[in-house]
Design a protein around this motif. Structure first.
Motif, PDB file in Angstrom:
ATOM      1  N   GLN A  35     138.526 169.609 122.149  1.00 21.26           N
ATOM      2  CA  GLN A  35     139.309 168.467 121.669  1.00 21.26           C
ATOM      3  C   GLN A  35     138.440 167.239 121.385  1.00 21.26           C
ATOM      4  OE1 GLN A  35     142.766 168.727 120.866  1.00 21.26           O
ATOM      5  NE2 GLN A  35     142.044 170.828 121.077  1.00 21.26           N
ATOM      6  N   THR A  36     137.120 167.437 121.304  1.00 17.75           N
ATOM      7  CA  THR A  36     136.208 166.353 120.949  1.00 17.75           C
ATOM      8  C   THR A  36     136.408 166.006 119.479  1.00 17.75           C
ATOM      9  OG1 THR A  36     134.587 167.173 122.553  1.00 17.75           O
ATOM     10  CG2 THR A  36     133.790 165.624 120.882  1.00 17.75           C
ATOM     11  N   VAL A  37     136.466 164.705 119.200  1.00 14.97           N
ATOM     12  CA  VAL A  37     136.663 164.232 117.828  1.00 14.97           C
ATOM     13  C   VAL A  37     135.353 163.646 117.329  1.00 14.97           C
ATOM     14  CG1 VAL A  37     137.924 162.597 116.377  1.00 14.97           C
ATOM     15  CG2 VAL A  37     139.114 163.809 118.221  1.00 14.97           C
ATOM     16  N   PHE A  38     134.936 164.088 116.132  1.00 18.52           N
ATOM     17  CA  PHE A  38     133.708 163.627 115.505  1.00 18.52           C
ATOM     18  C   PHE A  38     134.034 162.939 114.178  1.00 18.52           C
ATOM     19  CE2 PHE A  38     132.678 167.496 117.878  1.00 18.52           C
ATOM     20  CZ  PHE A  38     131.578 167.109 118.617  1.00 18.52           C
ATOM     21  N   PRO A  39     133.539 161.719 113.953  1.00 24.74           N
ATOM     22  CA  PRO A  39     133.688 161.119 112.631  1.00 24.74           C
ATOM     23  C   PRO A  39     132.961 161.980 111.588  1.00 24.74           C
ATOM     24  CG  PRO A  39     132.973 159.484 114.245  1.00 24.74           C
ATOM     25  CD  PRO A  39     132.861 160.830 114.901  1.00 24.74           C
ATOM     26  N   VAL A  40     133.562 162.101 110.414  1.00 23.27           N
ATOM     27  CA  VAL A  40     132.978 162.902 109.339  1.00 23.27           C
ATOM     28  C   VAL A  40     132.174 161.994 108.412  1.00 23.27           C
ATOM     29  CG1 VAL A  40     133.512 164.334 107.314  1.00 23.27           C
ATOM     30  CG2 VAL A  40     134.818 164.619 109.435  1.00 23.27           C
ATOM     31  N   ASN A  41     130.896 162.345 108.213  1.00 23.42           N
ATOM     32  CA  ASN A  41     130.079 161.638 107.219  1.00 23.42           C
ATOM     33  C   ASN A  41     130.506 162.042 105.826  1.00 23.42           C
ATOM     34  OD1 ASN A  41     128.463 160.099 108.832  1.00 23.42           O
ATOM     35  ND2 ASN A  41     126.736 161.486 108.802  1.00 23.42           N
ATOM     36  N   ASP A  42     130.540 163.351 105.588  1.00 26.65           N
ATOM     37  CA  ASP A  42     130.984 163.873 104.307  1.00 26.65           C
ATOM     38  C   ASP A  42     131.425 165.315 104.480  1.00 26.65           C
ATOM     39  OD1 ASP A  42     128.572 165.483 104.084  1.00 26.65           O
ATOM     40  OD2 ASP A  42     127.542 163.732 103.318  1.00 26.65           O
ATOM     41  N   ILE A  43     132.124 165.813 103.455  1.00 28.09           N
ATOM     42  CA  ILE A  43     132.667 167.161 103.503  1.00 28.09           C
ATOM     43  C   ILE A  43     132.593 167.755 102.106  1.00 28.09           C
ATOM     44  CG2 ILE A  43     135.041 166.370 103.125  1.00 28.09           C
ATOM     45  CD1 ILE A  43     135.942 168.602 105.103  1.00 28.09           C
ATOM     46  N   SER A  44     132.391 169.059 102.052  1.00 29.29           N
ATOM     47  CA  SER A  44     132.386 169.768 100.770  1.00 29.29           C
ATOM     48  C   SER A  44     133.135 171.073 100.961  1.00 29.29           C
ATOM     49  CB  SER A  44     130.949 170.042 100.313  1.00 29.29           C
ATOM     50  OG  SER A  44     130.380 171.101 101.069  1.00 29.29           O
ATOM     51  N   ALA A  45     133.198 171.865  99.912  1.00 30.58           N
ATOM     52  CA  ALA A  45     133.852 173.166 100.007  1.00 30.58           C
ATOM     53  C   ALA A  45     133.044 174.140 100.853  1.00 30.58           C
ATOM     54  CB  ALA A  45     134.067 173.736  98.608  1.00 30.58           C
ATOM     55  N   THR A  46     131.781 173.804 101.141  1.00 30.41           N
ATOM     56  CA  THR A  46     130.924 174.725 101.880  1.00 30.41           C
ATOM     57  C   THR A  46     130.495 174.227 103.256  1.00 30.41           C
ATOM     58  OG1 THR A  46     128.938 173.846 100.818  1.00 30.41           O
ATOM     59  CG2 THR A  46     130.000 175.733  99.760  1.00 30.41           C
ATOM     60  N   GLY A  47     130.718 172.948 103.557  1.00 27.04           N
ATOM     61  CA  GLY A  47     130.270 172.443 104.847  1.00 27.04           C
ATOM     62  C   GLY A  47     130.751 171.041 105.140  1.00 27.04           C
ATOM     63  N   ILE A  48     130.328 170.553 106.301  1.00 28.14           N
ATOM     64  CA  ILE A  48     130.761 169.241 106.773  1.00 28.14           C
ATOM     65  C   ILE A  48     129.626 168.599 107.567  1.00 28.14           C
ATOM     66  CG2 ILE A  48     131.770 170.170 108.897  1.00 28.14           C
ATOM     67  CD1 ILE A  48     134.116 168.182 108.487  1.00 28.14           C
ATOM     68  N   SER A  49     129.495 167.299 107.471  1.00 31.21           N
ATOM     69  CA  SER A  49     128.478 166.544 108.189  1.00 31.21           C
ATOM     70  C   SER A  49     129.190 165.635 109.188  1.00 31.21           C
ATOM     71  CB  SER A  49     127.665 165.725 107.181  1.00 31.21           C
ATOM     72  OG  SER A  49     126.781 164.857 107.840  1.00 31.21           O
ATOM     73  N   LEU A  50     128.824 165.780 110.468  1.00 29.09           N
ATOM     74  CA  LEU A  50     129.510 165.056 111.531  1.00 29.09           C
ATOM     75  C   LEU A  50     128.593 164.088 112.249  1.00 29.09           C
ATOM     76  CD1 LEU A  50     131.343 168.086 113.215  1.00 29.09           C
ATOM     77  CD2 LEU A  50     132.190 166.608 111.379  1.00 29.09           C
ATOM     78  N   GLU A  51     129.145 162.931 112.627  1.00 29.75           N
ATOM     79  CA  GLU A  51     128.445 161.993 113.509  1.00 29.75           C
ATOM     80  C   GLU A  51     128.546 162.552 114.921  1.00 29.75           C
ATOM     81  OE1 GLU A  51     126.779 159.060 113.114  1.00 29.75           O
ATOM     82  OE2 GLU A  51     126.962 159.222 110.943  1.00 29.75           O
ATOM     83  N   ASP A  52     127.403 162.730 115.575  1.00 24.71           N
ATOM     84  CA  ASP A  52     127.367 163.296 116.925  1.00 24.71           C
ATOM     85  C   ASP A  52     126.393 162.488 117.766  1.00 24.71           C
ATOM     86  OD1 ASP A  52     127.514 164.954 119.164  1.00 24.71           O
ATOM     87  OD2 ASP A  52     126.142 166.444 118.312  1.00 24.71           O
ATOM     88  N   GLU A  53     126.812 161.290 118.157  1.00 20.58           N
ATOM     89  CA  GLU A  53     125.947 160.377 118.900  1.00 20.58           C
ATOM     90  C   GLU A  53     125.526 160.951 120.249  1.00 20.58           C
ATOM     91  OE1 GLU A  53     127.580 156.452 119.146  1.00 20.58           O
ATOM     92  OE2 GLU A  53     127.890 156.328 116.982  1.00 20.58           O
ATOM     93  N   ALA A  54     126.366 161.770 120.864  1.00 15.34           N
ATOM     94  CA  ALA A  54     126.057 162.345 122.179  1.00 15.34           C
ATOM     95  C   ALA A  54     125.162 163.577 122.069  1.00 15.34           C
ATOM     96  CB  ALA A  54     127.353 162.725 122.893  1.00 15.34           C
ATOM     97  N   ALA A  55     124.839 163.997 120.852  1.00 11.89           N
ATOM     98  CA  ALA A  55     124.019 165.198 120.613  1.00 11.89           C
ATOM     99  C   ALA A  55     124.601 166.426 121.313  1.00 11.89           C
ATOM    100  CB  ALA A  55     122.570 164.950 121.018  1.00 11.89           C
ATOM    101  N   ALA A  56     125.910 166.544 121.284  1.00 12.54           N
ATOM    102  CA  ALA A  56     126.588 167.675 121.918  1.00 12.54           C
ATOM    103  C   ALA A  56     126.451 168.953 121.103  1.00 12.54           C
ATOM    104  CB  ALA A  56     128.075 167.345 122.103  1.00 12.54           C
ATOM    105  N   LEU A  57     126.259 168.826 119.799  1.00  8.77           N
ATOM    106  CA  LEU A  57     126.194 169.990 118.917  1.00  8.77           C
ATOM    107  C   LEU A  57     124.751 170.416 118.702  1.00  8.77           C
ATOM    108  CD1 LEU A  57     128.795 168.786 116.252  1.00  8.77           C
ATOM    109  CD2 LEU A  57     129.183 170.236 118.262  1.00  8.77           C
TER     110      LEU A  57
END
Length: 133
Positions: A35-57
């Motif tokens: 249930q962690t929520v990540f702000p999205v930098n950008d999204i495309s039909a093939t992928g997504i870029s997420l802000e991950d300040e905690a470096a959890a991913l």
């Protein structure tokens, strides 16, 4: 115009991206497992870029995510693998998309492109600057 949606076509030296990447203010991704929520930098039909300040991913992690806009779920159950990390940003590529998910992603990106084009027409384009007198 801070909240203006944008789209870009990016190429990185190692692996060129193959799709338009749309920036949508207020778009977030929620990991279904944590249930962690990540702000999205950008999204495309093939992928997504997420802000991950905690470096959890971490590269190789696989997530099942929902994409939300203003607390409204717009796409559910996207499987995505973390393909790259740079500083506080994680780049994920979608895997095993259903046809419905592909259609929803395409529609989202297309709507952002149409919005951007309409704003360019309304407010003018820098492309024609060399032709102004």
């Amino acid at each position: 115009m801070k909240n203006k949606p944008l789209f870009t076509y990016e190429q990185s030296p190692g692996a060129p991206r193959k799709a338009y990447r749309a920036r949508v203010p207020g778009l977030v991704a929620r990991d279904c497992a944590t249930q962690t929520v990540f702000p999205v930098n950008d999204i495309s039909a093939t992928g997504i870029s997420l802000e991950d300040e905690a470096a959890a991913l971490k590269v190789g992690d696989v997530l099942n995510i929902d994409v939300l806009l203003r607390d409204h779920v717009i796409i559910t159950g996207l499987l995505a693998e973390v393909a790259r990390r740079q500083d506080q940003v994680a780049g994920l590529k979608f895997t095993d998309l259903t046809q419905r998910q592909e259609e929803r992603l395409d529609k989202l990106v297309l709507e952002v492109q149409k919005y951007t084009i309409s704003k360019t027409k309304l407010y003018g384009s820098h492309i024609d600057d060399e032709h102004t007198t």
